[in-house]
Scaffold this active site. Sequence first.
Site, PDB file in Angstrom:
ATOM      1  N   GLY A 100       2.596   2.473  10.751  1.00  0.00           N
ATOM      2  CA  GLY A 100       3.691   3.554  10.448  1.00  0.00           C
ATOM      3  C   GLY A 100       4.323   3.859  11.778  1.00  0.00           C
ATOM      4  O   GLY A 100       4.983   5.021  11.726  1.00  0.00           O
ATOM      5  N   GLU A 156      -5.158  -4.701  10.806  1.00  0.00           N
ATOM      6  CA  GLU A 156      -4.112  -3.740  10.906  1.00  0.00           C
ATOM      7  C   GLU A 156      -4.261  -2.864  12.263  1.00  0.00           C
ATOM      8  O   GLU A 156      -5.112  -1.902  12.186  1.00  0.00           O
ATOM      9  CB  GLU A 156      -4.138  -2.543   9.638  1.00  0.00           C
ATOM     10  CG  GLU A 156      -3.933  -3.055   8.454  1.00  0.00           C
ATOM     11  CD  GLU A 156      -3.252  -2.555   7.348  1.00  0.00           C
ATOM     12  OE1 GLU A 156      -2.218  -2.665   7.019  1.00  0.00           O
ATOM     13  OE2 GLU A 156      -4.019  -1.284   6.922  1.00  0.00           O
ATOM     14  N   SER A 213       3.639  -2.003  10.533  1.00  0.00           N
ATOM     15  CA  SER A 213       4.927  -2.123  10.795  1.00  0.00           C
ATOM     16  C   SER A 213       5.485  -3.293  10.313  1.00  0.00           C
ATOM     17  O   SER A 213       6.568  -3.791  10.951  1.00  0.00           O
ATOM     18  CB  SER A 213       5.397  -1.581  12.094  1.00  0.00           C
ATOM     19  OG  SER A 213       4.993  -0.417  12.267  1.00  0.00           O
ATOM     20  N   ASN A 235       0.869  -1.186   0.020  1.00  0.00           N
ATOM     21  CA  ASN A 235       0.107  -0.031   0.048  1.00  0.00           C
ATOM     22  C   ASN A 235       0.896   1.357  -0.038  1.00  0.00           C
ATOM     23  O   ASN A 235       1.507   1.518   1.086  1.00  0.00           O
ATOM     24  CB  ASN A 235      -0.936  -0.032   1.320  1.00  0.00           C
ATOM     25  CG  ASN A 235      -1.726   1.271   1.542  1.00  0.00           C
ATOM     26  OD1 ASN A 235      -1.778   1.967   0.449  1.00  0.00           O
ATOM     27  ND2 ASN A 235      -2.412   1.603   2.629  1.00  0.00           N
ATOM     28  N   TRP A 236       1.113   1.865  -0.975  1.00  0.00           N
ATOM     29  CA  TRP A 236       1.947   3.113  -1.298  1.00  0.00           C
ATOM     30  C   TRP A 236       1.436   4.253  -0.643  1.00  0.00           C
ATOM     31  O   TRP A 236       2.203   5.282  -0.746  1.00  0.00           O
ATOM     32  CB  TRP A 236       2.206   3.143  -2.646  1.00  0.00           C
ATOM     33  CG  TRP A 236       3.340   2.038  -3.342  1.00  0.00           C
ATOM     34  CD1 TRP A 236       3.721   0.965  -2.565  1.00  0.00           C
ATOM     35  CD2 TRP A 236       3.655   1.793  -4.645  1.00  0.00           C
ATOM     36  NE1 TRP A 236       4.421   0.098  -3.470  1.00  0.00           N
ATOM     37  CE2 TRP A 236       4.397   0.637  -4.751  1.00  0.00           C
ATOM     38  CE3 TRP A 236       3.492   2.781  -5.688  1.00  0.00           C
ATOM     39  CZ2 TRP A 236       5.046   0.401  -6.081  1.00  0.00           C
ATOM     40  CZ3 TRP A 236       4.162   2.368  -6.778  1.00  0.00           C
ATOM     41  CH2 TRP A 236       4.699   1.260  -7.003  1.00  0.00           C
ATOM     42  N   LYS A 237       0.067   4.374  -0.337  1.00  0.00           N
ATOM     43  CA  LYS A 237      -0.681   5.502   0.199  1.00  0.00           C
ATOM     44  C   LYS A 237      -0.222   6.530  -0.800  1.00  0.00           C
ATOM     45  O   LYS A 237      -0.284   6.600  -2.170  1.00  0.00           O
ATOM     46  CB  LYS A 237      -0.020   5.861   1.652  1.00  0.00           C
ATOM     47  CG  LYS A 237      -0.143   4.462   2.532  1.00  0.00           C
ATOM     48  CD  LYS A 237       0.105   4.738   3.838  1.00  0.00           C
ATOM     49  CE  LYS A 237       0.058   3.392   4.694  1.00  0.00           C
ATOM     50  NZ  LYS A 237      -0.047   3.567   6.002  1.00  0.00           N
ATOM     51  N   HIS A 274      -9.375   1.408   4.736  1.00  0.00           N
ATOM     52  CA  HIS A 274      -7.992   1.561   5.406  1.00  0.00           C
ATOM     53  C   HIS A 274      -8.215   2.456   6.830  1.00  0.00           C
ATOM     54  O   HIS A 274      -8.803   3.437   6.814  1.00  0.00           O
ATOM     55  CB  HIS A 274      -7.014   1.993   4.694  1.00  0.00           C
ATOM     56  CG  HIS A 274      -5.735   2.024   5.003  1.00  0.00           C
ATOM     57  ND1 HIS A 274      -5.301   3.110   5.877  1.00  0.00           N
ATOM     58  CD2 HIS A 274      -4.612   1.196   5.109  1.00  0.00           C
ATOM     59  CE1 HIS A 274      -3.994   2.679   6.473  1.00  0.00           C
ATOM     60  NE2 HIS A 274      -3.615   1.532   5.792  1.00  0.00           N
ATOM     61  N   GLU A 332      -6.596   5.017   7.811  1.00  0.00           N
ATOM     62  CA  GLU A 332      -6.453   6.262   7.533  1.00  0.00           C
ATOM     63  C   GLU A 332      -7.452   6.900   6.843  1.00  0.00           C
ATOM     64  O   GLU A 332      -7.971   7.941   6.925  1.00  0.00           O
ATOM     65  CB  GLU A 332      -5.126   6.384   6.635  1.00  0.00           C
ATOM     66  CG  GLU A 332      -3.911   6.446   7.309  1.00  0.00           C
ATOM     67  CD  GLU A 332      -2.765   5.747   6.609  1.00  0.00           C
ATOM     68  OE1 GLU A 332      -2.795   5.831   5.335  1.00  0.00           O
ATOM     69  OE2 GLU A 332      -1.853   5.259   7.180  1.00  0.00           O
TER      70      GLU A 332
HETATM   71  P1  PGA Z   1       3.064   0.423   7.489  1.00  0.00           P
HETATM   72  O1  PGA Z   1       1.516   0.585   7.044  1.00  0.00           O
HETATM   73  O2  PGA Z   1       3.477  -0.773   7.023  1.00  0.00           O
HETATM   74  O3  PGA Z   1       3.893   1.685   7.214  1.00  0.00           O
HETATM   75  O4  PGA Z   1       2.618   0.371   9.101  1.00  0.00           O
HETATM   76  C1  PGA Z   1       0.549  -0.478   6.713  1.00  0.00           C
HETATM   77  C2  PGA Z   1      -0.666  -0.029   6.135  1.00  0.00           C
HETATM   78  O5  PGA Z   1      -0.960   1.350   6.452  1.00  0.00           O
HETATM   79  O6  PGA Z   1      -1.238  -0.461   5.289  1.00  0.00           O
END
Ligand code: PGA
Length: 252
Positions: A168, A162, A208, A9-11, A94, A96
Site C-alpha cells: 500500500g 509481501e 504495490s 485482496n480487496w481488504k 496477512h 495487516e
Molecule cells: P497492495 O496490497 O497491492 O495495495 O500493496 C497488497 C496486499 O496487502 O496484499
Amino acid sequence: MRTPLIAGNWKMHHGVTATQAFLEDLINQDVPTAVEVVVCPPFVSLPVAAMLTSGSRIALGAQNVHWESAGAFTGEISAPMLIEIGVRWAIVGHSERRSLFGETDEHTIRRARTAQDEGLGVIVCIGESLAQREVEQTFDVLEGQIAGIDRLDPRRMVVAYEPVWAIGTGHNATPTQAQEVHAFLRQRMTEAFGQAEADLLRILYGGSLKPSNARELLAQPDVDGGLIGGASLDVDSFSAIIRTAAECAAGD
Ligand code: PGA
C-alpha cells in the site's frame, strides 16, 4: 511449469453492490486460460460473488479463516462455512492481520492447517518490515514466519511474499529483491517438502504490484504470480495484470 496465480485482496473494500458490478465486468473480459485468477472480497460480499462466479474461471478466496471448524469465537468465520458457499481459497497471516490484530506465526499455521483439512487452498502471507530489512534481518524474519510450514500440505498452498514496506505504499520491491527472496523461499520449501513439491509450489509477490511494474516482477523465474491489493480494486488494472501474467507465462 507453474501456472501463474493472480489473486486480488480487496481488504475492507467493495460491499455487495460494488462486488456485483466488478465481477460482471471481469467475467465479460475473457480471463486467459494460462492464469489462475482468485478474488478475495470481504466476507459479506462472498455469497453474491459465489453466485456470479459460479461456472466461471474466477475462483473465490476469503481474507481469513478460523482455526476451529465451529464454536464460541465471536466475529470469526470457519472453513466449512466458506466451503458451503463455494469459496476455494483463504488468505492467512496477512501483515495487516499480524500488525493490527495481533495474529502470530502460530495462529497463521493453525488457521492454514484447519482450512486445508476442511478442503480450502491457503495463501500464506509472509514478509519483513522496513526496519527488519534495514538491519539485514529479512531472511531471519522469513525463516521464523515459515517455521511451521512443514505441517501444511504443499499441494493446497501458495506462499505470498509481501514485504510490509511495499504494501500500500506505492514502493514495490525491485525485481532483483523479489527474485532473491523468492529463490530463498523456494530453497526452504525444498527442505520442507522435497524438490518435486517445491518445484510445483507457487510463490506470489505482493506489495504495490500494479500494471506498470507487473511485467518486470512476474517475469522473474521464481515469481509465480501476485497478491494484489490496491490495483485489484479496479477491473481494468486487475485484468491488465492478469493479461501480463499470461504473456509472461507464454514467454513474451
Ligand atoms: P497492495 O496490497 O497491492 O495495495 O500493496 C497488497 C496486499 O496487502 O496484499
